[in-house]
Enzyme design. Structure first.
Site, PDB file in Angstrom:
ATOM      1  N   ASP A 112       0.848  -1.195   0.000  1.00  0.00           N
ATOM      2  CA  ASP A 112       0.000   0.000   0.000  1.00  0.00           C
ATOM      3  C   ASP A 112       0.884   1.245   0.000  1.00  0.00           C
ATOM      4  OD1 ASP A 112      -2.359   1.668   0.483  1.00  0.00           O
ATOM      5  OD2 ASP A 112      -1.630   1.807   2.546  1.00  0.00           O
ATOM      6  N   LEU A 113       0.276   2.391  -0.304  1.00  0.00           N
ATOM      7  CA  LEU A 113       1.052   3.628  -0.419  1.00  0.00           C
ATOM      8  C   LEU A 113       0.854   4.543   0.806  1.00  0.00           C
ATOM      9  CD1 LEU A 113       3.016   4.589  -2.579  1.00  0.00           C
ATOM     10  CD2 LEU A 113       1.146   5.815  -3.677  1.00  0.00           C
ATOM     11  N   ASP A 114      -0.300   5.198   0.908  1.00  0.00           N
ATOM     12  CA  ASP A 114      -0.529   6.147   1.999  1.00  0.00           C
ATOM     13  C   ASP A 114      -0.602   5.438   3.346  1.00  0.00           C
ATOM     14  OD1 ASP A 114      -1.137   8.986   0.819  1.00  0.00           O
ATOM     15  OD2 ASP A 114      -2.153   7.572  -0.511  1.00  0.00           O
TER      16      ASP A 114
ATOM     17  N   LYS B 294      -8.489  -4.268  -4.377  1.00  0.00           N
ATOM     18  CA  LYS B 294      -7.061  -4.573  -4.369  1.00  0.00           C
ATOM     19  C   LYS B 294      -6.841  -6.083  -4.389  1.00  0.00           C
ATOM     20  CE  LYS B 294      -5.288  -0.457  -1.943  1.00  0.00           C
ATOM     21  NZ  LYS B 294      -4.412   0.002  -0.843  1.00  0.00           N
TER      22      LYS B 294
ATOM     23  N   ASP C  14      -2.196  -0.700   5.869  1.00  0.00           N
ATOM     24  CA  ASP C  14      -2.551  -0.070   7.136  1.00  0.00           C
ATOM     25  C   ASP C  14      -4.040   0.198   7.314  1.00  0.00           C
ATOM     26  OD1 ASP C  14      -2.488   2.136   5.167  1.00  0.00           O
ATOM     27  OD2 ASP C  14      -2.782   3.411   6.925  1.00  0.00           O
TER      28      ASP C  14
ATOM     29  N   HIS D 232      11.658  -9.180   6.595  1.00  0.00           N
ATOM     30  CA  HIS D 232      11.068 -10.330   7.274  1.00  0.00           C
ATOM     31  C   HIS D 232      10.570 -11.356   6.266  1.00  0.00           C
ATOM     32  CE1 HIS D 232       8.536 -12.721   9.936  1.00  0.00           C
ATOM     33  NE2 HIS D 232       7.515 -12.495   9.117  1.00  0.00           N
TER      34      HIS D 232
END
Length: 285
Positions: free
Chosen positions: A7-9, A212, A235, A281
């Protein structure tokens, strides 16, 4: 790991709307190991290209919450535009209710000419109701909306509908919880639409087949990658559709609680290079 979708923002972008050097290097490390890295955002693809300008980043881009997919060279791979009647219905209702909105098409973010005025009216109402309210956080959220590239202002939603543009995503923005809730209730049972939220002050609408998650699955099939060996990092609520189908998922330290609960790994915040930590990770798995 076959693929990592990011994701971006609130995820790859830090609170100053920048991509850190550590995050860039982590993406490049993953690519050097043969991992397909994908950006998955609610933003328009041309806005993502503008953000990446000058950076050595070349990835597939899932934009408009899954309604478009662009190749690393910027060419359109697939798209799922909204039905014209749905666009007219949504924008007409939003305009009538006094919402600030953004409609993404192939070339621009279409938004009301009086967009700033609409936001300022709401801020004035909030401060009038409680003069001691600190508006700094809300003003920052407004400026983040306006920091995007590619805006085209319209006097009426009818300009969008009459020009028969392909609209992929409609974002409605308000600082007023009751107003947002009214909008959510207006469209949540609409049979032709996907309804999601990507931040505290918005809800977003796309074609019912656009998400998405669907776009990530489409890309794994196209690139002959395994969804079980795909990891996603996000997020907010509009990231859940891809988190629910991928074999691995990481929530940012600043993520919504519901997003953290849906993920198998909790990384650091977007101001602490959380994406880089998550990528490193996943590369060990």
């Amino acid at each position: 790991m076959d693929m990592i979708a990011i994701d971006l923002d609130g995820t790859l972008l830090n609170s100053t709307n920048e991509i850190s050097k550590n995050n860039i290097q982590a993406i490049q490390r993953a690519q050097s190991k043969g991992v397909e890295v994908v950006i998955a955002t609610g933003r328009a693809a041309f806005d993502v290209r503008n953000l990446f300008s000058g950076l050595d980043l070349h990835t597939w881009v899932i934009a408009a919450n899954g309604a478009t997919i662009h190749r690393p060279d910027g060419k359109l791979f697939s798209s799922t535009p909204m039905e014209k009647d749905d666009v007219s219905e949504i924008l007409g209702w939003l305009e009538k209710e006094g919402f600030y909105y953004e409609a993404i098409d192939d070339e621009a973010i279409l938004t009301p000419q009086n967009g700033r005025e609409l936001m300022n009216i709401e801020l004035d109402r909030i401060q009038s109701a409680n003069p001691k309210t600190d508006l700094t956080r809300l003003e920052k959220a407004a400026e983040k909306q306006f920091s995007q590239s590619g805006f085209l202002h319209v006097d009426s939603y009818k300009e969008i509908v009459d020009k028969h543009r392909n609209v992929y995503n409609i974002l409605a923005f308000s600082f007023e919880e009751e107003k947002l809730q009214k909008g959510w209730e207006r469209f949540e049972d609409h049979p032709d639409l996907t309804l999601v939220s990507s931040a505290n002050h918005n809800f977003e609408l796309e074609h019912r087949l656009a998400s998405k998650g669907n776009a990530v699955r489409q890309l794994t099939n196209q690139l002959n990658r395994s969804i079980e060996r795909t990891a996603v990092i996000g997020d907010s609520f509009n990231d859940l559709s891809m988190m629910n189908i991928a074999g691995y998922s990481a929530a940012m330290g600043n993520a919504k609680d519901e997003v953290k609960e849906a993920c198998c790994y909790l990384t650091k915040t977007n101001d602490e290079d959380g994406v880089a930590h998550a990528i490193d990770h996943f590369l060990t798995l």
